[in-house]
Design a protein around this motif. Structure first.
Motif, PDB file in Angstrom:
ATOM      1  N   LYS A   1      -3.665   7.381   7.423  1.00  0.00           N
ATOM      2  CA  LYS A   1      -2.240   7.661   7.186  1.00  0.00           C
ATOM      3  C   LYS A   1      -1.786   7.015   5.880  1.00  0.00           C
ATOM      4  O   LYS A   1      -1.016   7.609   5.116  1.00  0.00           O
ATOM      5  N   ASP A   2      -2.262   5.817   5.590  1.00  0.00           N
ATOM      6  CA  ASP A   2      -1.912   5.141   4.333  1.00  0.00           C
ATOM      7  C   ASP A   2      -2.389   5.957   3.131  1.00  0.00           C
ATOM      8  O   ASP A   2      -1.673   6.081   2.136  1.00  0.00           O
TER       9      ASP A   2
ATOM     10  N   GLU B   1      -4.833   4.335  10.861  1.00  0.00           N
ATOM     11  CA  GLU B   1      -3.808   3.714  10.010  1.00  0.00           C
ATOM     12  C   GLU B   1      -4.187   3.829   8.530  1.00  0.00           C
ATOM     13  O   GLU B   1      -3.349   4.156   7.688  1.00  0.00           O
ATOM     14  N   SER B   2      -5.451   3.589   8.230  1.00  0.00           N
ATOM     15  CA  SER B   2      -5.919   3.717   6.848  1.00  0.00           C
ATOM     16  C   SER B   2      -5.841   5.162   6.375  1.00  0.00           C
ATOM     17  O   SER B   2      -5.498   5.436   5.221  1.00  0.00           O
TER      18      SER B   2
ATOM     19  N   THR C   1       0.832  -1.199   0.000  1.00  0.00           N
ATOM     20  CA  THR C   1       0.000   0.000   0.000  1.00  0.00           C
ATOM     21  C   THR C   1       0.872   1.256   0.000  1.00  0.00           C
ATOM     22  O   THR C   1       1.885   1.322   0.701  1.00  0.00           O
ATOM     23  N   ALA C   2       0.488   2.219  -0.810  1.00  0.00           N
ATOM     24  CA  ALA C   2       1.093   3.567  -0.840  1.00  0.00           C
ATOM     25  C   ALA C   2       2.486   3.628  -1.455  1.00  0.00           C
ATOM     26  O   ALA C   2       3.150   4.649  -1.355  1.00  0.00           O
TER      27      ALA C   2
ATOM     28  N   PRO D   1      -5.384   2.113   0.554  1.00  0.00           N
ATOM     29  CA  PRO D   1      -5.825   1.303   1.698  1.00  0.00           C
ATOM     30  C   PRO D   1      -7.232   0.750   1.486  1.00  0.00           C
ATOM     31  O   PRO D   1      -8.079   1.396   0.874  1.00  0.00           O
TER      32      PRO D   1
ATOM     33  N   ASP E   1      -0.218   8.914   2.667  1.00  0.00           N
ATOM     34  CA  ASP E   1       1.050   8.484   2.066  1.00  0.00           C
ATOM     35  C   ASP E   1       0.918   8.250   0.556  1.00  0.00           C
ATOM     36  O   ASP E   1       1.865   8.476  -0.199  1.00  0.00           O
ATOM     37  N   CYS E   2      -0.257   7.784   0.128  1.00  0.00           N
ATOM     38  CA  CYS E   2      -0.487   7.599  -1.314  1.00  0.00           C
ATOM     39  C   CYS E   2      -0.262   8.918  -2.060  1.00  0.00           C
ATOM     40  O   CYS E   2       0.402   8.955  -3.103  1.00  0.00           O
TER      41      CYS E   2
ATOM     42  N   SER F   1      -8.985   4.745  -3.532  1.00  0.00           N
ATOM     43  CA  SER F   1      -9.593   3.879  -2.491  1.00  0.00           C
ATOM     44  C   SER F   1     -11.084   4.088  -2.249  1.00  0.00           C
ATOM     45  O   SER F   1     -11.671   3.389  -1.412  1.00  0.00           O
TER      46      SER F   1
END
Length: 268
Positions: free
Chosen positions: A190-191, A187-188, A156-157, A178, A194-195, A217
């Motif tokens: 943040k993912d 967490e999702s 992921t990302a 995510p 990051d993408c 997503s």
């Protein structure tokens, strides 16, 4: 012979070549209807495993897809209005955009969508780029498997940069977003952040000055649309503050009216 007739001739040729290439569908009867022919060709392209195709077939495929792009209408950067600073919103088919890079919401196999005529962006991008895109993605994944093991899947990302082939864009950046299975987690979030950050970093590293993001997503990965738009706009704005003048344009490409509404509210 006029261009429409030439296009029909290309289509008929490609249908026979892709039928023969498939093996399983080599004896398929093709209807006379042009729309049905186009759908069958796209389906045969969608299900095709990554492998070499003869140069003469690729040449005709490229001519066919170039005409498809012109028919759909190519949208240049100058036709997309700036909403705020270097940010834009554009609603429509991302495969029409003539920008440095478009972002593809990929899956962890990174080979595109194999479901015939599926409406996802992954299918759309691979279809109109041509079969070379899947082949390039496969080559890159094979190299990564040599390094990390045969079970390697793209995390992921972590973006992957490829050529765009028959798309008006110069490059495609493929990224796995995510997946939200039940409740949205930090967490999702943040993912997803990051993408956007990692994709913009890749643009900077490769001299790509304009990028069109899809709504990463928010489809079958079930990330809530409004929160996704908030993360996208916040991340792009913060990244641009850290890297002034790095990007000529960051475009948020939306397809649904719902997403357009969220982005417009956030960028007004």
């Amino acid at each position: 012979m006029n261009e429409t007739k030439m296009q029909e001739k290309r289509l008929n040729y490609l249908l026979e070549e892709f039928k023969a290439d498939s093996g399983k569908y080599k004896n398929m009867k093709i209807p006379d209807n042009m729309g049905e022919k186009q759908r069958i060709l796209r389906s045969l392209m969608n299900i095709r495993m990554p492998k070499k195709m003869p140069d003469e077939v690729i040449k005709v495929q490229d001519e066919y897809l170039s005409f498809c792009a012109e028919e759909k209408g190519i949208v240049t950067l100058s036709e997309i209005p700036v909403i705020k600073e270097n940010l834009s919103i554009w609603q429509g088919d991302i495969t029409r955009l003539q920008v440095d890079a478009i972002v593809n919401a990929a899956n962890s196999q990174m080979l595109g969508c194999f479901v015939p005529m599926h409406t996802c962006i992954d299918n759309q991008i691979h279809t109109f780029a041509g079969v070379q895109l899947r082949e390039e993605c496969n080559c890159r994944m094979e190299k990564l498997r040599e390094k990390y093991g045969r079970d390697y899947e793209q995390p992921t990302a972590i973006p992957m940069l490829t050529d765009a082939y028959n798309l008006p864009a110069k490059k495609v950046i493929h990224i796995v977003g995510p997946i939200v299975n039940a409740e949205l987690t930090s967490e999702s979030e943040k993912d997803l952040e990051d993408c956007y950050t990692n994709t913009l970093d890749m643009c900077l590293e490769n001299g790509l000055k304009s990028v069109a993001f899809c709504c990463i997503s928010t489809g079958v990965f079930h990330f809530p649309n409004k929160r996704a738009a908030e993360i996208a706009t916040e991340t792009a704005a913060q990244w641009s503050l850290k890297h002034p003048d790095a990007m000529e344009r960051i475009i948020f490409n939306v397809f649904k009216d719902e997403d357009k509404k969220y982005y417009e509210e956030l960028l007004r």
